[in-house]
Design a protein around this motif. Structure first.
Motif, PDB file in Angstrom:
ATOM      1  N   SER A 101      25.999 -21.722 -32.513  1.00 45.05           N
ATOM      2  CA  SER A 101      25.196 -22.188 -33.635  1.00 45.05           C
ATOM      3  C   SER A 101      24.955 -23.676 -33.461  1.00 45.05           C
ATOM      4  CB  SER A 101      25.921 -21.910 -34.955  1.00 45.05           C
ATOM      5  OG  SER A 101      25.195 -22.455 -36.046  1.00 45.05           O
ATOM      6  N   LEU A 102      23.695 -24.046 -33.386  1.00 41.99           N
ATOM      7  CA  LEU A 102      23.302 -25.432 -33.146  1.00 41.99           C
ATOM      8  C   LEU A 102      22.769 -26.018 -34.442  1.00 41.99           C
ATOM      9  CD1 LEU A 102      21.490 -24.740 -29.749  1.00 41.99           C
ATOM     10  CD2 LEU A 102      23.762 -25.777 -30.056  1.00 41.99           C
ATOM     11  N   GLY A 103      23.683 -26.556 -35.246  1.00 45.37           N
ATOM     12  CA  GLY A 103      23.312 -27.092 -36.545  1.00 45.37           C
ATOM     13  C   GLY A 103      23.878 -28.478 -36.749  1.00 45.37           C
ATOM     14  N   THR A 104      24.147 -28.834 -38.011  1.00 50.33           N
ATOM     15  CA  THR A 104      24.758 -30.127 -38.297  1.00 50.33           C
ATOM     16  C   THR A 104      26.015 -30.291 -37.469  1.00 50.33           C
ATOM     17  OG1 THR A 104      23.908 -29.963 -40.559  1.00 50.33           O
ATOM     18  CG2 THR A 104      25.591 -31.628 -40.143  1.00 50.33           C
ATOM     19  N   SER A 105      26.827 -29.261 -37.465  1.00 49.09           N
ATOM     20  CA  SER A 105      27.892 -29.154 -36.469  1.00 49.09           C
ATOM     21  C   SER A 105      27.458 -28.084 -35.473  1.00 49.09           C
ATOM     22  CB  SER A 105      29.218 -28.755 -37.120  1.00 49.09           C
ATOM     23  OG  SER A 105      29.114 -27.461 -37.683  1.00 49.09           O
ATOM     24  N   ASP A 106      27.938 -28.181 -34.257  1.00 41.41           N
ATOM     25  CA  ASP A 106      27.731 -27.112 -33.279  1.00 41.41           C
ATOM     26  C   ASP A 106      28.987 -26.264 -33.249  1.00 41.41           C
ATOM     27  OD1 ASP A 106      25.242 -28.059 -32.607  1.00 41.41           O
ATOM     28  OD2 ASP A 106      25.912 -29.102 -30.797  1.00 41.41           O
ATOM     29  N   THR A 107      28.821 -24.966 -33.304  1.00 42.22           N
ATOM     30  CA  THR A 107      29.976 -24.079 -33.267  1.00 42.22           C
ATOM     31  C   THR A 107      29.763 -22.994 -32.217  1.00 42.22           C
ATOM     32  OG1 THR A 107      29.039 -22.775 -35.080  1.00 42.22           O
ATOM     33  CG2 THR A 107      30.660 -24.428 -35.659  1.00 42.22           C
ATOM     34  N   VAL A 108      30.834 -22.631 -31.583  1.00 39.45           N
ATOM     35  CA  VAL A 108      30.840 -21.577 -30.572  1.00 39.45           C
ATOM     36  C   VAL A 108      31.794 -20.507 -31.070  1.00 39.45           C
ATOM     37  CG1 VAL A 108      31.233 -21.029 -28.145  1.00 39.45           C
ATOM     38  CG2 VAL A 108      30.552 -23.357 -28.803  1.00 39.45           C
ATOM     39  N   PHE A 109      31.349 -19.262 -31.131  1.00 42.21           N
ATOM     40  CA  PHE A 109      32.266 -18.233 -31.616  1.00 42.21           C
ATOM     41  C   PHE A 109      32.023 -16.894 -30.955  1.00 42.21           C
ATOM     42  CE2 PHE A 109      28.950 -19.073 -34.765  1.00 42.21           C
ATOM     43  CZ  PHE A 109      28.346 -17.839 -34.962  1.00 42.21           C
ATOM     44  N   GLY A 110      33.105 -16.133 -30.898  1.00 40.88           N
ATOM     45  CA  GLY A 110      33.074 -14.798 -30.330  1.00 40.88           C
ATOM     46  C   GLY A 110      34.195 -13.968 -30.934  1.00 40.88           C
ATOM     47  N   ILE A 111      34.370 -12.765 -30.407  1.00 41.42           N
ATOM     48  CA  ILE A 111      35.349 -11.826 -30.957  1.00 41.42           C
ATOM     49  C   ILE A 111      36.410 -11.522 -29.906  1.00 41.42           C
ATOM     50  CG2 ILE A 111      35.658  -9.420 -31.684  1.00 41.42           C
ATOM     51  CD1 ILE A 111      32.957  -9.589 -33.059  1.00 41.42           C
TER      52      ILE A 111
END
Length: 555
Positions: free
Chosen positions: A301-311
């Motif tokens: 997710s490339l937003g105000t913060s960048d987040t990387v996620f998976g399961i």
């Protein structure tokens, strides 16, 4: 969806850092309408910049005005009510998403305000005196280093806390925020009868009572036993006295929070039987909206913060990432890495180096080669979370770089890059860091695929760089606001679980028809098989990063 009328609608709200968004899905899971309220431009009287206030007197203290979120809800519901595309009476379930970690402090007696809302008055007028502090600390706050250290020490160290709660103590986490308020503003803490996350706070408004914190968002507080999905007495005691009573109960993300309050039936013409499903954090909702359910898939997710996620199915918290209960399944975990310096930092470099133009910015990305001729940059407009580094820009050039190997090459620090190299060093550096850290977390590299979301996922130049660094196909969804889309999907899922009398897999909503819904994704950039070229680049960047942390790291 069987058991749900064909004309049913589902509302998802997303209270993010900079805006409040709404997405309405029909029973075929296609978008009926959307709305957005930008806090800075549409509610300028709160005087926020990027949706936040930066305290000029307390270093690192970053908050948002709680009343601003309430007024935004007033405004967006009025727009939905008057939208020609929508019959609001057909909305059968509502759920929501909100920025994670932030906290709201309800003043003693506020339950009475929630319970007796006057439908003739706007919400914002009725909550002016409902909070023991009107400024909510949010995920960007980094004024709690002292509290983080104390909590980790009390629990036997950072790794022990991570094993218990899903992550080490980060400055953004709610537990350290609460402890800081207890220590520095004891009158605020003692005058508080309920502490909500931003997500559960919004649910409170909608049901006219105190809503539970859900298991997934609750795991971002450093207060919940992630295996037991219950408050940890050890963590509570290390944070503040009498805290469990102020937090209330926990609940699964698919559970019913309550019926929508009469206020919304009378003022906005909601159906009186409309259900409010537990709200959760923005990243868990994005996971739902992206239909992420395979361990080989990765979302960024490339937003105000960048987040990387998976399961993952394995419970193996470490000092790198954050582990949460899977928000759309009773089993397994969501793994997440958070970078504070996301879109605001990209916009800052765009403004300084690319004539305030994304077109120029993208041209610079295209004209510079992968690996940036050996130029490596670290750009922290705000105190960074991962790695834990203070504000500052650091630029390095590799001597005698030939574009083939980095073995035995020596880097030296430089003051500036030319504008095109600066742009590539920023974007490439962000993605190289992500790759390095997901590999340290034991996640699959390269991934089977990446699904990109958030505002910058609409930028093809940025996605091309992402595909190059990771060496896999990059997909995008129909709309970049996957959090509000995921919230609407979770509203439908919560209703389905309710009608079935218990949990059912969320995939039952869209299996075999995904491409006919708003949830389908499309190939944005194909892999160009450059990932191998980046392997040594990743290693070199991580070496430099580790040295920076040893020298400058905040903890």
């Amino acid at each position: 969806m069987e058991d749900i009328p064909d004309d049913s609608l589902f509302l998802g709200l997303d209270n993010s850092t900079q805006s409040l968004k709404a997405t309405v899905l029909d029973s075929s899971l296609n978008i009926v309408c959307t709305e957005i309220i930008n806090f800075d431009t549409e509610l300028p009287h709160y005087k926020t910049k990027g949706g936040v206030h930066r305290d000029p007197f307390i270093s690192g203290r970053i908050t948002s005005p709680t009343l601003m979120w309430i007024e935004a809800l007033d405004v967006i519901l009025l727009r939905l009510q008057t939208s020609p595309k929508l019959d609001i009476d057909k909305i059968v379930a509502v759920s929501g998403s909100a920025q994670q970690h932030g906290s709201v402090y309800w003043k003693k007696g506020s339950l009475g305000i929630l319970s007796y809302l006057d439908s003739k008055k706007p919400l914002v007028e009725q909550f002016e005196n409902a909070f023991s502090t009107k400024d909510s600390p949010i995920w960007m706050d980094n004024s709690t280093t002292e509290q983080c250290e104390a909590i980790e020490k009390a629990l036997g160290g950072a790794l022990e806390l991570a094993k218990l709660t899903g992550s080490r103590a980060h400055e953004r986490c709610t537990g350290p925020q609460i402890r800081r308020i207890y220590e520095t503003c004891p009158q605020v803490y003692h005058n508080t009868e309920r502490i909500s996350l931003v997500s559960s706070f919004m649910a409170c408004i909608l049901i006219g009572g105190y809503a539970c914190i859900d298991h997934t968002d609750g795991a971002g507080m450093n207060l919940m036993d992630i295996k037991e999905r219950a408050w940890s007495n050890l963590a509570l005691e290390a944070t503040a006295p009498g805290l469990e009573d102020k937090l209330g109960n926990l609940a699964p993300a698919h559970a019913i929070a309550g019926l929508i309050a009469p206020y919304f039936v009378e003022r906005f013409q909601f159906n009186k039987d409309c259900l409010v499903i537990q709200w959760s954090g923005d990243n868990p909702n994005s996971l739902a909206g992206l239909t992420l359910n395979t361990p080989g898939d990765l979302a960024i997710s490339l937003g105000t913060s960048d987040t990387v996620f998976g399961i993952t199915m394995n419970h193996s918290p470490n000092l790198e990432g954050n582990f949460f209960p899977n928000p759309v399944d009773k089993e397994g975990y969501m793994v997440m890495l958070v970078y504070k310096n996301g879109s605001l930092t990209r916009e800052d470099i765009r403004d300084r180096c690319a004539e305030r133009s994304w077109e120029v910015f993208n041209h610079f990305l295209q004209q510079t080669p992968p690996l940036n001729c050996g130029k490596i940059g670290f750009y922290y407009k705000d105190h960074e979370i991962l790695p834990p580094l203070p504000v500052g820009f650091h630029r390095y050039a590799l001597e005698d770089f030939d574009g083939k190997t980095l073995d035995r090459l020596v880097e030296h620090e430089v003051k500036n890059f030319d504008p095109p190299s600066e742009v590539r060093a920023l974007v490439e550096g962000q993605f190289v860091s992500m790759r390095g850290h997901i590999e340290k977390c034991g996640m699959l590299s390269p991934p089977e695929r990446i699904i990109a979301t958030g505002g910058a996922s609409a930028n093809h130049g940025i996605l091309s760089c992402l595909a190059s660094v990771f060496g896999c196909n990059v997909y995008t969804v129909q709309r970049p606001d996957s959090a509000s889309l995921g919230a609407a999907l979770r509203a439908a899922h919560g209703l389905l679980c309710y009608t079935k009398g218990g949990f059912v897999p969320i995939s039952g909503l869209y299996i075999d028809k995904l491409e006919k819904t708003a949830l389908g994704c499309k190939l944005a950039v194909a892999s160009n098989h450059t990932a191998a070229n980046y392997a040594s680049f990743v290693k070199k960047r991580m070496e430099i990063e580790n040295r920076l942390v040893e020298t400058l790291g905040r903890r």
